[in-house]
Scaffold this motif. Structure first.
Motif, PDB file in Angstrom:
ATOM      1  N   MET A   1     -80.691  52.928  56.624  1.00 26.92           N
ATOM      2  CA  MET A   1     -79.529  52.516  55.851  1.00 26.92           C
ATOM      3  C   MET A   1     -79.786  52.858  54.387  1.00 26.92           C
ATOM      4  O   MET A   1     -80.827  52.532  53.839  1.00 26.92           O
ATOM      5  CB  MET A   1     -79.277  51.014  56.008  1.00 26.92           C
TER       6      MET A   1
ATOM      7  N   ASN B   1     -77.705  53.748  50.377  1.00 25.48           N
ATOM      8  CA  ASN B   1     -76.518  53.596  49.545  1.00 25.48           C
ATOM      9  C   ASN B   1     -76.755  54.450  48.308  1.00 25.48           C
ATOM     10  O   ASN B   1     -76.944  53.938  47.222  1.00 25.48           O
ATOM     11  CB  ASN B   1     -76.281  52.130  49.187  1.00 25.48           C
TER      12      ASN B   1
ATOM     13  N   THR C   1     -71.051  58.995  48.916  1.00 25.51           N
ATOM     14  CA  THR C   1     -72.146  58.044  49.030  1.00 25.51           C
ATOM     15  C   THR C   1     -72.712  58.134  50.432  1.00 25.51           C
ATOM     16  O   THR C   1     -71.973  57.967  51.404  1.00 25.51           O
ATOM     17  CB  THR C   1     -71.656  56.605  48.757  1.00 25.51           C
TER      18      THR C   1
ATOM     19  N   ARG D   1     -74.368  56.597  53.371  1.00 24.16           N
ATOM     20  CA  ARG D   1     -74.564  55.228  53.838  1.00 24.16           C
ATOM     21  C   ARG D   1     -75.763  55.104  54.759  1.00 24.16           C
ATOM     22  O   ARG D   1     -76.469  54.107  54.739  1.00 24.16           O
ATOM     23  CB  ARG D   1     -73.328  54.751  54.597  1.00 24.16           C
ATOM     24  N   ASP D   2     -75.951  56.116  55.630  1.00 30.27           N
ATOM     25  CA  ASP D   2     -77.119  56.092  56.499  1.00 30.27           C
ATOM     26  C   ASP D   2     -77.514  57.505  56.891  1.00 30.27           C
ATOM     27  O   ASP D   2     -76.740  58.440  56.765  1.00 30.27           O
ATOM     28  CB  ASP D   2     -76.904  55.208  57.733  1.00 30.27           C
TER      29      ASP D   2
ATOM     30  N   GLU E   1     -69.638  58.201  52.734  1.00 29.40           N
ATOM     31  CA  GLU E   1     -68.374  57.568  52.354  1.00 29.40           C
ATOM     32  C   GLU E   1     -67.722  58.423  51.277  1.00 29.40           C
ATOM     33  O   GLU E   1     -68.374  58.802  50.307  1.00 29.40           O
ATOM     34  CB  GLU E   1     -68.677  56.173  51.819  1.00 29.40           C
TER      35      GLU E   1
ATOM     36  N   LEU F   1     -65.212  57.040  56.126  1.00 34.39           N
ATOM     37  CA  LEU F   1     -66.591  57.198  56.561  1.00 34.39           C
ATOM     38  C   LEU F   1     -66.642  58.458  57.424  1.00 34.39           C
ATOM     39  O   LEU F   1     -65.971  58.555  58.445  1.00 34.39           O
ATOM     40  CB  LEU F   1     -67.057  55.980  57.351  1.00 34.39           C
TER      41      LEU F   1
END
Length: 99
Positions: free
Chosen positions: A14, A16, A35, A37-38, A47, A90
């Motif tokens: 995970m 960010n 961004t 996210r994972d 994202e 996403l």
């Protein structure tokens, strides 16, 4: 019964962190901020404010927080899109090549 997460072959980290995503399918190779996210060995979720089409080829650069660790530069393809809210999507990307 096993959940979907239990069936993964690779651990998903995970994150960010800000990334630069280059859309390789258009003539200009547009760059957008996103961004991450994972991230796993085979894919990532980013994202973004705008959706991309399924099968769009992209390059994603994830800068390193340390000078001792090389930045991650991958090429991949969009395999999933989820609208989370207005102007928030996403995007699931499968990694095809690591540079």
């Amino acid at each position: 019964m096993n959940s979907f997460d239990d069936k993964r072959n690779f651990y998903r980290m995970m994150l960010n962190t800000e990334v630069v995503l280059t859309i390789l399918d258009d003539e200009v190779n547009s760059q957008v901020s996103a961004t991450c996210r994972d991230l796993s060995a085979t894919g990532m979720a980013v994202e973004m404010e705008h959706p991309l089409e399924i099968s769009t080829h992209v390059r994603v650069k994830v800068d390193s927080a340390s000078s001792q660790v090389q930045a991650l530069d991958v090429s991949g393809k969009v395999v999933r899109i989820e609208e989370e809210s207005k102007d928030c999507y996403l995007i699931g990307i499968t990694i095809e090549e690591i540079d």
